[in-house]
Design an enzyme around this catalytic site. Structure first.
Site, PDB file in Angstrom:
ATOM      1  N   ASP A  13       0.810  -1.227   0.000  1.00  0.00           N
ATOM      2  CA  ASP A  13       0.000   0.000   0.000  1.00  0.00           C
ATOM      3  C   ASP A  13       0.841   1.273   0.000  1.00  0.00           C
ATOM      4  OD1 ASP A  13      -2.252  -1.645   0.119  1.00  0.00           O
ATOM      5  OD2 ASP A  13      -2.171  -1.699   2.311  1.00  0.00           O
ATOM      6  N   GLU A  14       1.985   1.215  -0.624  1.00  0.00           N
ATOM      7  CA  GLU A  14       2.886   2.382  -0.652  1.00  0.00           C
ATOM      8  C   GLU A  14       2.427   3.425  -1.664  1.00  0.00           C
ATOM      9  OE1 GLU A  14       3.852  -0.735  -1.189  1.00  0.00           O
ATOM     10  OE2 GLU A  14       5.329  -1.343   0.312  1.00  0.00           O
ATOM     11  N   LYS A  16       1.786   2.130  -5.010  1.00  0.00           N
ATOM     12  CA  LYS A  16       2.337   1.540  -6.245  1.00  0.00           C
ATOM     13  C   LYS A  16       1.433   1.835  -7.439  1.00  0.00           C
ATOM     14  CE  LYS A  16       2.353  -2.537  -4.301  1.00  0.00           C
ATOM     15  NZ  LYS A  16       2.002  -2.167  -2.924  1.00  0.00           N
ATOM     16  N   GLY A  17       0.101   1.728  -7.203  1.00  0.00           N
ATOM     17  CA  GLY A  17      -0.860   1.948  -8.288  1.00  0.00           C
ATOM     18  C   GLY A  17      -0.643   3.293  -8.961  1.00  0.00           C
ATOM     19  N   GLY A  40      -4.524  -4.409  -3.817  1.00  0.00           N
ATOM     20  CA  GLY A  40      -5.492  -3.349  -4.116  1.00  0.00           C
ATOM     21  C   GLY A  40      -4.693  -2.132  -4.532  1.00  0.00           C
ATOM     22  N   HIS A  41      -4.605  -1.890  -5.820  1.00  0.00           N
ATOM     23  CA  HIS A  41      -3.792  -0.776  -6.343  1.00  0.00           C
ATOM     24  C   HIS A  41      -4.708   0.334  -6.831  1.00  0.00           C
ATOM     25  CE1 HIS A  41      -0.312  -3.818  -7.191  1.00  0.00           C
ATOM     26  NE2 HIS A  41      -0.607  -3.692  -5.915  1.00  0.00           N
ATOM     27  N   THR A  42      -4.617   1.470  -6.162  1.00  0.00           N
ATOM     28  CA  THR A  42      -5.520   2.577  -6.478  1.00  0.00           C
ATOM     29  C   THR A  42      -4.903   3.513  -7.509  1.00  0.00           C
ATOM     30  OG1 THR A  42      -6.121   2.474  -4.154  1.00  0.00           O
ATOM     31  CG2 THR A  42      -6.970   4.360  -5.396  1.00  0.00           C
ATOM     32  N   GLN A 224       1.921  -6.161  -3.072  1.00  0.00           N
ATOM     33  CA  GLN A 224       2.344  -6.218  -1.661  1.00  0.00           C
ATOM     34  C   GLN A 224       3.649  -5.431  -1.484  1.00  0.00           C
ATOM     35  OE1 GLN A 224       1.336  -9.661  -3.075  1.00  0.00           O
ATOM     36  NE2 GLN A 224      -0.628  -8.728  -2.674  1.00  0.00           N
ATOM     37  N   THR A 239       3.079 -12.569   3.117  1.00  0.00           N
ATOM     38  CA  THR A 239       2.185 -13.199   2.156  1.00  0.00           C
ATOM     39  C   THR A 239       2.960 -14.360   1.526  1.00  0.00           C
ATOM     40  OG1 THR A 239       0.624 -12.790   0.355  1.00  0.00           O
ATOM     41  CG2 THR A 239       2.763 -11.687   0.188  1.00  0.00           C
ATOM     42  N   LYS A 331       3.200  10.100  -0.708  1.00  0.00           N
ATOM     43  CA  LYS A 331       2.420  10.606   0.415  1.00  0.00           C
ATOM     44  C   LYS A 331       3.191  11.570   1.318  1.00  0.00           C
ATOM     45  CE  LYS A 331      -1.216   8.066   1.377  1.00  0.00           C
ATOM     46  NZ  LYS A 331      -2.237   7.038   1.623  1.00  0.00           N
ATOM     47  N   GLY A 415       0.277  13.796  -3.672  1.00  0.00           N
ATOM     48  CA  GLY A 415      -1.174  13.676  -3.759  1.00  0.00           C
ATOM     49  C   GLY A 415      -1.509  12.475  -4.623  1.00  0.00           C
TER      50      GLY A 415
HETATM   51  P1  GDP Z   1      -0.816   0.324  -3.495  1.00  0.00           P
HETATM   52  O1  GDP Z   1      -1.419  -0.937  -3.031  1.00  0.00           O
HETATM   53  O2  GDP Z   1       0.651   0.396  -3.214  1.00  0.00           O
HETATM   54  O3  GDP Z   1      -1.119   0.636  -4.922  1.00  0.00           O
HETATM   55  O4  GDP Z   1      -1.465   1.496  -2.617  1.00  0.00           O
HETATM   56  P2  GDP Z   1      -3.026   1.654  -2.267  1.00  0.00           P
HETATM   57  O5  GDP Z   1      -3.739   2.049  -3.488  1.00  0.00           O
HETATM   58  O6  GDP Z   1      -3.514   0.448  -1.549  1.00  0.00           O
HETATM   59  O7  GDP Z   1      -2.980   2.810  -1.189  1.00  0.00           O
HETATM   60  C1  GDP Z   1      -2.417   4.064  -1.444  1.00  0.00           C
HETATM   61  C2  GDP Z   1      -3.496   5.138  -1.208  1.00  0.00           C
HETATM   62  O8  GDP Z   1      -2.871   6.407  -1.126  1.00  0.00           O
HETATM   63  C3  GDP Z   1      -4.482   5.241  -2.367  1.00  0.00           C
HETATM   64  O9  GDP Z   1      -5.744   5.644  -1.869  1.00  0.00           O
HETATM   65  C4  GDP Z   1      -3.873   6.315  -3.256  1.00  0.00           C
HETATM   66  O10 GDP Z   1      -4.848   7.005  -4.046  1.00  0.00           O
HETATM   67  C5  GDP Z   1      -3.295   7.240  -2.210  1.00  0.00           C
HETATM   68  N1  GDP Z   1      -2.084   7.963  -2.644  1.00  0.00           N
HETATM   69  C6  GDP Z   1      -1.095   7.563  -3.483  1.00  0.00           C
HETATM   70  N2  GDP Z   1      -0.108   8.488  -3.543  1.00  0.00           N
HETATM   71  C7  GDP Z   1      -0.481   9.489  -2.716  1.00  0.00           C
HETATM   72  C8  GDP Z   1       0.140  10.718  -2.311  1.00  0.00           C
HETATM   73  O11 GDP Z   1       1.236  11.059  -2.721  1.00  0.00           O
HETATM   74  N3  GDP Z   1      -0.549  11.477  -1.410  1.00  0.00           N
HETATM   75  C9  GDP Z   1      -1.760  11.123  -0.907  1.00  0.00           C
HETATM   76  N4  GDP Z   1      -2.329  11.926  -0.033  1.00  0.00           N
HETATM   77  N5  GDP Z   1      -2.373   9.977  -1.264  1.00  0.00           N
HETATM   78  C10 GDP Z   1      -1.737   9.164  -2.142  1.00  0.00           C
HETATM   79  P1  IMO Z   2      -0.983  -4.229  -2.171  1.00  0.00           P
HETATM   80  O1  IMO Z   2      -0.523  -4.846  -3.460  1.00  0.00           O
HETATM   81  C1  IMO Z   2      -0.937  -4.573   2.175  1.00  0.00           C
HETATM   82  C2  IMO Z   2      -1.093  -8.613   3.853  1.00  0.00           C
HETATM   83  C3  IMO Z   2      -2.333  -9.019   4.635  1.00  0.00           C
HETATM   84  C4  IMO Z   2      -1.703  -9.956   5.659  1.00  0.00           C
HETATM   85  C5  IMO Z   2      -0.610 -10.657   4.849  1.00  0.00           C
HETATM   86  C6  IMO Z   2      -1.018 -12.027   4.322  1.00  0.00           C
HETATM   87  O2  IMO Z   2      -2.264  -3.501  -2.260  1.00  0.00           O
HETATM   88  O3  IMO Z   2       0.112  -3.458  -1.525  1.00  0.00           O
HETATM   89  P2  IMO Z   2      -2.609 -12.775   2.323  1.00  0.00           P
HETATM   90  O4  IMO Z   2      -4.057 -12.545   2.082  1.00  0.00           O
HETATM   91  O5  IMO Z   2      -1.726 -12.252   1.257  1.00  0.00           O
HETATM   92  O6  IMO Z   2      -2.289 -14.196   2.663  1.00  0.00           O
HETATM   93  O7  IMO Z   2      -2.277 -11.941   3.662  1.00  0.00           O
HETATM   94  O8  IMO Z   2      -0.328  -9.804   3.745  1.00  0.00           O
HETATM   95  N1  IMO Z   2      -1.338  -8.129   2.478  1.00  0.00           N
HETATM   96  C7  IMO Z   2      -1.242  -6.846   2.117  1.00  0.00           C
HETATM   97  N2  IMO Z   2      -1.003  -5.733   2.851  1.00  0.00           N
HETATM   98  N3  IMO Z   2      -1.091  -4.472   0.840  1.00  0.00           N
HETATM   99  C8  IMO Z   2      -1.308  -5.569   0.082  1.00  0.00           C
HETATM  100  O9  IMO Z   2      -1.332  -5.518  -1.264  1.00  0.00           O
HETATM  101  C9  IMO Z   2      -1.439  -6.823   0.727  1.00  0.00           C
HETATM  102  N4  IMO Z   2      -1.679  -8.086   0.295  1.00  0.00           N
HETATM  103  C10 IMO Z   2      -1.602  -8.867   1.379  1.00  0.00           C
HETATM  104  O10 IMO Z   2      -2.959  -7.905   5.233  1.00  0.00           O
HETATM  105  O11 IMO Z   2      -1.062  -9.203   6.647  1.00  0.00           O
HETATM  106 MG    MG Z   3      -2.964  -1.620  -1.799  1.00  0.00          MG
END
Ligand code: GDP
Ligand code: IMO
Ligand code: MG
Length: 474
Positions: A13-14, A16-17, A40-42, A224, A239, A331, A415
């Site tokens: 959730d860094e 990446k999306g 879950g890549h946003t 991940q 994972t 972020k 952002g």
């Molecule tokens: P991913 O799994 O690494 O793709 O990340 P996620 O999508 O799960 O979570 C990142 C969240 O932060 C999403 O809601 C993005 O829209 C949001 N986001 C990404 N980059 C930034 C940023 O630079 N600033 C802010 N405020 N939000 C961001």
């Molecule tokens: P993205 O790609 C954050 C975590 C779960 C749990 C562990 C094992 O969006 O960054 P699993 O269902 O894979 O067996 O769960 O890994 N986890 C993630 N945490 N972002 C993800 O994906 C994750 N995918 C799995 O919360 O701790």
């Molecule tokens: Mg994610």
């Protein structure tokens, strides 16, 4: 650059999306190589938000090919739900999506066993997403997985499913006291999935390697993060896949010699969902992250993310095990209103100072972070587009992080929108492709493979940490 691997540098959730979406502009193929619909890549495009779970984020761009590689575990139900959601939003999903014939398939018993196993573990649970990821990978390495190509042959599917379901039903009924699954029901459903998947299923190893030979640009979309990697993460709180850069090769049929650059996406602070150690986790009184405003709810499960200060110990580990050559720091804007900022530079355990990531989870779970403190910038950054325009303290923060993690920070995200990005120097993918184009000017008769490497002089390796791509540039 023919091949850029993008991975998460922390616990997922860094952002990446968002970064994948930006880099996709310059590539021809986007490839998922591990994980499944636990991701879950946003991606935000204007007011529209897309959350991709299984399909590479490149699908949002016209004329890009997207591959679900052999290293992924694919849940057909998730796949078709995702295709429907995308199509309803006007995104084309057709011959632009390719699924490897050897991608392993998730069945209902995987999801069921995932949830039941977690329940049995009680307080020791991993906190999985319940998507059947680990049970599916267990079957893969246990020589009983069912692959995409098997779904296309009813006889093969029938035989494999019968054997598997026999064993799974024993587990379900005798270990978990759960009712068994009906063979006919699962078989009929998966025959139907096979029919629907047929047009997407290909020998992607051949397609991808042809693309590489034809100088196409490939972006590998890691899911991940490094600390969730089954080898290098906070085991067992991980994972089941190789989330680190090496997974790009084994999960897609790309030889390591094709990889030019590893980009690590790193949040300006730290988050994690699920159980396991998080040394810099905020005590409640110091937690400045507004989960709703800052989007720190899980994109897949909706769970609130645990948050903490930036941890350079885990990042040094990440840079090391991935060979990160460039960092995208995301972020930064979330820190905009924080007057004093802490950075974890080491841990203390039993009076001893620890500078390198400890493999003992007992140590990691009980160590005390050693912090360095600095003044925040307390100025909004979301509208800033040039590095020089960032407040001085924000630049100091970025430069200190870069120094501590020993990697150049080349993209800064302020952002969630595409435009809310600061690039330092030449865009990453383009920089690589200029190296590739140099290959065209090879002396006649010299066989072109890794262009610059064959040209006689020292190879231009933008991806090598500390190499030509290293050093902090502004
Ligand atoms: P991913 O799994 O690494 O793709 O990340 P996620 O999508 O799960 O979570 C990142 C969240 O932060 C999403 O809601 C993005 O829209 C949001 N986001 C990404 N980059 C930034 C940023 O630079 N600033 C802010 N405020 N939000 C961001
Ligand atoms: P993205 O790609 C954050 C975590 C779960 C749990 C562990 C094992 O969006 O960054 P699993 O269902 O894979 O067996 O769960 O890994 N986890 C993630 N945490 N972002 C993800 O994906 C994750 N995918 C799995 O919360 O701790
Ligand atoms: Mg994610």
């Amino acid at each position: 650059m023919p091949s850029t691997v993008l991975i998460g540098g922390q616990w997922g959730d860094e952002g990446k999306g968002k970064i994948i979406d930006l880099l996709t502009e310059d590539v021809d193929f986007v490839v998922r190589m591990q994980g499944g619909s636990n991701a879950g890549h946003t991606v935000r495009i204007g007011s529209e938000e897309f959350v991709l779970h299984l399909i590479p984020s490149g699908i949002l761009h016209e004329n890009k090919k997207c591959i679900i590689g052999n290293g992924v575990v694919l849940d057909p139900q998730s796949l078709f739900e995702e295709i429907e959601t995308l199509t309803s939003k006007g995104v084309r999903v057709g011959e632009n999506l390719l699924i490897s014939e050897t991608t392993h398939i998730i069945f209902p018993y995987h999801k069921l066993l995932d949830v039941l196993r977690e329940k049995l573990k009680g307080s020791k649970k991993i906190g999985t997403t319940g998507r059947g990821i680990s049970p599916a990978y267990m079957d893969k390495v246990g020589y009983m997985g069912i692959r995409a190509i098997d779904l296309l042959d009813e006889d093969v599917l029938r035989e494999k499913l019968r054997t598997n379901l026999h064993e799974k039903n024993l587990f379900l009924t005798r270990v978990y006291d759960h009712e068994s699954l009906d063979f006919k029901e699962v078989f009929t459903q998966y025959c139907e999935y096979g029919e629907r998947m047929k047009p997407f299923v290909h020998d992607t190893a051949i397609i991808l390697n042809e693309a590489l030979k034809n100088n196409k640009n490939i972006l590998f979309e890691g899911a991940q993060g490094t600390l969730l990697d089954v080898n290098f993460g906070t085991y067992p709180y991980v994972t089941a896949s190789s989330t680190t850069a090496g997974g790009a090769c084994t999960g897609s049929a790309t030889g390591p010699t094709w990889i030019d650059l590893v980009v690590g996406v790193v949040k300006a602070y730290t988050t994690r969902v699920g159980s396991g150690p998080l040394p810099t986790e905020f005590p409640p009184e110091a937690d400045f992250v507004d989960r709703k405003r800052d989007r720190e709810y899980g994109s897949t499960t909706g769970r609130s993310r645990r948050c903490g200060w930036f941890d350079s110990v885990i990042l040094r580990h990440s840079v090391r095990v991935n060979g990160i050559g460039a960092v995208a720091l995301t972020k930064l804007d979330v820190l905009d209103s924080v007057p004093r900022i802490k950075i974890c530079v080491a841990y203390r355990y039993n009076g001893e100072l620890i500078r390198d990531f400890p493999n003992s989870m007992r140590v990691l779970g009980n160590c005390e972070p050693v912090y360095e403190e600095m003044d925040g910038w307390v100025t909004p950054t979301s509208d800033i587009r040039r590095y020089e325009d960032l407040p001085e303290n924000a630049r100091k923060y970025i430069e200190r992080l870069s120094e501590l993690i020993q990697a150049p920070i080349e993209i800064i995200s302020v952002g969630s929108e595409r435009s809310q990005t600061i690039f330092r120097g030449e865009p990453l993918v383009r920089r690589g492709s200029s190296a590739r184009h140099a290959a065209v000017r090879l002396p006649v008769g010299v066989e072109e493979r890794r262009g610059p490497t064959m040209a006689g002089g020292p190879p231009r390796r933008p991806g090598r940490p500390g190499g030509q791509g290293g050093g902090v540039r502004t």
